[in-house]
Design a protein around this motif. Structure first.
Motif, PDB file in Angstrom:
ATOM      1  N   GLU A  50     -24.805  35.112  28.912  1.00 43.74           N
ATOM      2  CA  GLU A  50     -23.938  34.517  27.896  1.00 43.74           C
ATOM      3  C   GLU A  50     -24.718  34.182  26.611  1.00 43.74           C
ATOM      4  O   GLU A  50     -25.904  33.851  26.652  1.00 43.74           O
ATOM      5  CB  GLU A  50     -23.279  33.244  28.419  1.00 43.74           C
ATOM      6  CG  GLU A  50     -22.071  33.474  29.300  1.00 43.74           C
ATOM      7  CD  GLU A  50     -20.882  34.073  28.552  1.00 43.74           C
ATOM      8  OE1 GLU A  50     -20.745  33.821  27.339  1.00 43.74           O
ATOM      9  OE2 GLU A  50     -20.099  34.787  29.198  1.00 43.74           O
ATOM     10  N   THR A  51     -24.014  34.278  25.496  1.00 42.44           N
ATOM     11  CA  THR A  51     -24.532  33.812  24.212  1.00 42.44           C
ATOM     12  C   THR A  51     -23.905  32.449  23.948  1.00 42.44           C
ATOM     13  O   THR A  51     -22.689  32.306  23.972  1.00 42.44           O
ATOM     14  CB  THR A  51     -24.167  34.785  23.085  1.00 42.44           C
ATOM     15  OG1 THR A  51     -24.815  36.043  23.336  1.00 42.44           O
ATOM     16  CG2 THR A  51     -24.618  34.262  21.731  1.00 42.44           C
ATOM     17  N   TYR A  52     -24.751  31.454  23.707  1.00 39.56           N
ATOM     18  CA  TYR A  52     -24.216  30.106  23.497  1.00 39.56           C
ATOM     19  C   TYR A  52     -25.183  29.281  22.664  1.00 39.56           C
ATOM     20  O   TYR A  52     -26.378  29.567  22.563  1.00 39.56           O
ATOM     21  CB  TYR A  52     -23.946  29.404  24.839  1.00 39.56           C
ATOM     22  CG  TYR A  52     -25.125  29.339  25.780  1.00 39.56           C
ATOM     23  CD1 TYR A  52     -26.044  28.297  25.710  1.00 39.56           C
ATOM     24  CD2 TYR A  52     -25.319  30.326  26.752  1.00 39.56           C
ATOM     25  CE1 TYR A  52     -27.118  28.224  26.577  1.00 39.56           C
ATOM     26  CE2 TYR A  52     -26.398  30.266  27.629  1.00 39.56           C
ATOM     27  CZ  TYR A  52     -27.290  29.224  27.532  1.00 39.56           C
ATOM     28  OH  TYR A  52     -28.360  29.172  28.390  1.00 39.56           O
ATOM     29  N   ARG A  53     -24.655  28.230  22.069  1.00 40.27           N
ATOM     30  CA  ARG A  53     -25.477  27.218  21.406  1.00 40.27           C
ATOM     31  C   ARG A  53     -24.844  25.861  21.676  1.00 40.27           C
ATOM     32  O   ARG A  53     -23.624  25.763  21.906  1.00 40.27           O
ATOM     33  CB  ARG A  53     -25.613  27.491  19.905  1.00 40.27           C
ATOM     34  CG  ARG A  53     -24.332  27.430  19.112  1.00 40.27           C
ATOM     35  CD  ARG A  53     -24.618  27.275  17.616  1.00 40.27           C
ATOM     36  NE  ARG A  53     -25.315  28.421  17.049  1.00 40.27           N
ATOM     37  CZ  ARG A  53     -24.705  29.452  16.483  1.00 40.27           C
ATOM     38  NH1 ARG A  53     -23.384  29.490  16.433  1.00 40.27           N
ATOM     39  NH2 ARG A  53     -25.398  30.436  15.967  1.00 40.27           N
ATOM     40  N   ASP A 170     -18.204  25.972  33.704  1.00 44.52           N
ATOM     41  CA  ASP A 170     -17.154  26.290  32.744  1.00 44.52           C
ATOM     42  C   ASP A 170     -16.184  27.315  33.326  1.00 44.52           C
ATOM     43  O   ASP A 170     -16.599  28.379  33.817  1.00 44.52           O
ATOM     44  CB  ASP A 170     -17.778  26.826  31.457  1.00 44.52           C
ATOM     45  CG  ASP A 170     -16.750  27.091  30.380  1.00 44.52           C
ATOM     46  OD1 ASP A 170     -16.028  26.147  30.008  1.00 44.52           O
ATOM     47  OD2 ASP A 170     -16.664  28.245  29.912  1.00 44.52           O
ATOM     48  N   THR A 173     -16.278  30.854  30.955  1.00 45.57           N
ATOM     49  CA  THR A 173     -17.509  31.645  30.857  1.00 45.57           C
ATOM     50  C   THR A 173     -18.380  31.567  32.103  1.00 45.57           C
ATOM     51  O   THR A 173     -19.319  32.339  32.251  1.00 45.57           O
ATOM     52  CB  THR A 173     -18.358  31.177  29.666  1.00 45.57           C
ATOM     53  OG1 THR A 173     -18.834  29.848  29.922  1.00 45.57           O
ATOM     54  CG2 THR A 173     -17.540  31.197  28.379  1.00 45.57           C
ATOM     55  N   VAL A 196     -20.884  22.422  23.064  1.00 43.17           N
ATOM     56  CA  VAL A 196     -21.257  23.800  23.362  1.00 43.17           C
ATOM     57  C   VAL A 196     -20.257  24.750  22.713  1.00 43.17           C
ATOM     58  O   VAL A 196     -19.060  24.441  22.595  1.00 43.17           O
ATOM     59  CB  VAL A 196     -21.304  24.046  24.892  1.00 43.17           C
ATOM     60  CG1 VAL A 196     -19.916  23.882  25.528  1.00 43.17           C
ATOM     61  CG2 VAL A 196     -21.912  25.399  25.225  1.00 43.17           C
ATOM     62  N   SER A 197     -20.747  25.889  22.225  1.00 40.90           N
ATOM     63  CA  SER A 197     -19.885  26.930  21.666  1.00 40.90           C
ATOM     64  C   SER A 197     -20.412  28.283  22.111  1.00 40.90           C
ATOM     65  O   SER A 197     -21.583  28.412  22.509  1.00 40.90           O
ATOM     66  CB  SER A 197     -19.842  26.845  20.142  1.00 40.90           C
ATOM     67  OG  SER A 197     -21.117  27.062  19.573  1.00 40.90           O
ATOM     68  N   PHE A 198     -19.564  29.300  22.032  1.00 41.18           N
ATOM     69  CA  PHE A 198     -19.894  30.630  22.528  1.00 41.18           C
ATOM     70  C   PHE A 198     -19.641  31.669  21.431  1.00 41.18           C
ATOM     71  O   PHE A 198     -18.646  32.405  21.471  1.00 41.18           O
ATOM     72  CB  PHE A 198     -19.073  30.942  23.787  1.00 41.18           C
ATOM     73  CG  PHE A 198     -19.342  30.002  24.916  1.00 41.18           C
ATOM     74  CD1 PHE A 198     -20.343  30.264  25.837  1.00 41.18           C
ATOM     75  CD2 PHE A 198     -18.596  28.829  25.060  1.00 41.18           C
ATOM     76  CE1 PHE A 198     -20.598  29.375  26.881  1.00 41.18           C
ATOM     77  CE2 PHE A 198     -18.848  27.947  26.103  1.00 41.18           C
ATOM     78  CZ  PHE A 198     -19.847  28.219  27.012  1.00 41.18           C
TER      79      PHE A 198
END
Length: 338
Positions: A50-53, A170, A173, A196-198
């Motif tokens: 996953e891509t997340y920040r 989650d 995701t 958190v965001s994706f």
């Protein structure tokens, strides 16, 4: 900081996609248990892919530490950047096996090469049989965390040699968003995303240090496996007798720490928890004899002749002590102890 990062949701780097018959349930039926293990399997893949920040908060023995994280899977490698928001300024940048730790207050950069042990990842030694033998895995329903719908999964230990885990995954995701480390049902530590965001993608610029590193001292650490470098240290082999139930040796290697001294590290796992044993010449570091504890981390030291043995891990004190007291040289008569 390093221990907290590697410990966060340690299980998710270990769960394999396939599993056999479901483990014994402790309150749920077999179908619920199988579904819970499947959730862990999906979470394992999400941690890497996953891509997340976001922002993560760590609660340990009354103190709260927060850090910013950005993660992506790019060109067949995981990339991750961590920036402390509280306490001493720190930054960690990881690309594949290369980990760069930046300590600006000391003008120091530490560079190491080792298998991924990132914020949400762990070692790759996992056995479904180990998990089922030592823990009950339970699906505990639904809740919300960081504004997102989650499933609750609990990993409950079957004896006193390991801690329990409660985690929120989650629903969209499958990324783990929260972990509680438990002993006898009571919370020892907690780590969680507060935000958190994706995003669909993250630019390269987010994996570059925010500090000007000109003039910083650079220290490189390289782990050397025993089989790859014959030496006196390599010949000085050790083994563990009478390990705590379920624990097995996963890694055994030697690292040169000074021109004349090396440290052997042995890594043990029960499929979820990991424990490290460090075997070094006495006097290389401050001596440790007996037990010590910091939060959920327990350590036990033993001095045998001219050798310092230190065992440390996020496990109960009884586990660290049992491993330390049962480490012996392979060329020693095992019946006589160390």
């Amino acid at each position: 900081m390093t221990r907290a990062l590697t410990a966060f949701l340690v299980v998710f780097g270990l769960i394999a996609p396939a599993f056999a018959a479901p483990p014994e349930s402790a309150g749920g039926d077999d179908a619920d248990t199988a579904e819970a293990i499947n959730l862990l399997s999906q979470a394992s893949d999400a941690v890497r892919r996953e891509t997340y920040r976001g922002v993560i908060a760590s609660l340990r023995h009354g103190d709260v530490d927060t850090l910013k994280v950005v993660h992506r899977y790019h060109d067949h490698k995981e990339q991750e950047r961590l920036v402390s928001l509280t306490g001493q300024a720190r930054e960690i940048i990881r690309k594949g096996d290369k980990v760069t730790s930046i300590l600006p207050e000391h003008k120091l950069v530490l560079i190491s090469e080792h298998p991924p042990k990132s914020l949400l990842g762990s070692i790759a030694h996992f056995s479904a049989g180990q998990l089922k033998a030592n823990y009950a895995v339970l699906d505990q329903g639904k809740t919300r965390s960081a504004g997102r719908d989650c499933r609750i999964v609990e990993i409950r230990p079957k004896d006193q040699f390991r801690y329990g885990y409660k985690m929120l995954i989650d629903a969209e995701t499958q990324l783990p968003l929260k972990l509680e480390l438990l002993k006898d049902g009571k919370r020892l530590e907690q780590l969680m995303f507060t935000d958190v965001s994706f995003p669909k993608s993250v630019p390269d610029s987010e994996f570059v240090s925010s500090y000007d590193l000109h003039g910083f001292r650079v220290v490189r650490h390289e782990s050397v496996h025993v089989s790859e470098q014959p030496s006196a240290a390599a010949e000085d082999r050790w083994q563990a007798n009478d390990l705590p139930p379920g624990f097995e040796l996963a890694e055994d290697g030697v690292r040169q720490v000074t021109p004349s001294a090396s440290v052997r590290q042995m890594l043990f796992t029960d499929g979820v928890a990991t424990v490290s044993a460090f075997i070094a010449p006495a006097g290389l570091r401050a001596p440790l004899k007996g037990a010590t504890r910091m939060g959920a981390v327990n350590a036990y030291g033993d001095i045998v002749g001219n050798t310092q043995i230190t065992v440390v891990g996020e496990v109960p004190a009884i586990t660290a002590r049992r491993i330390a007291e049962n480490l012996v040289r392979q060329d020693t008569d095992l019946s006589s102890g160390h």
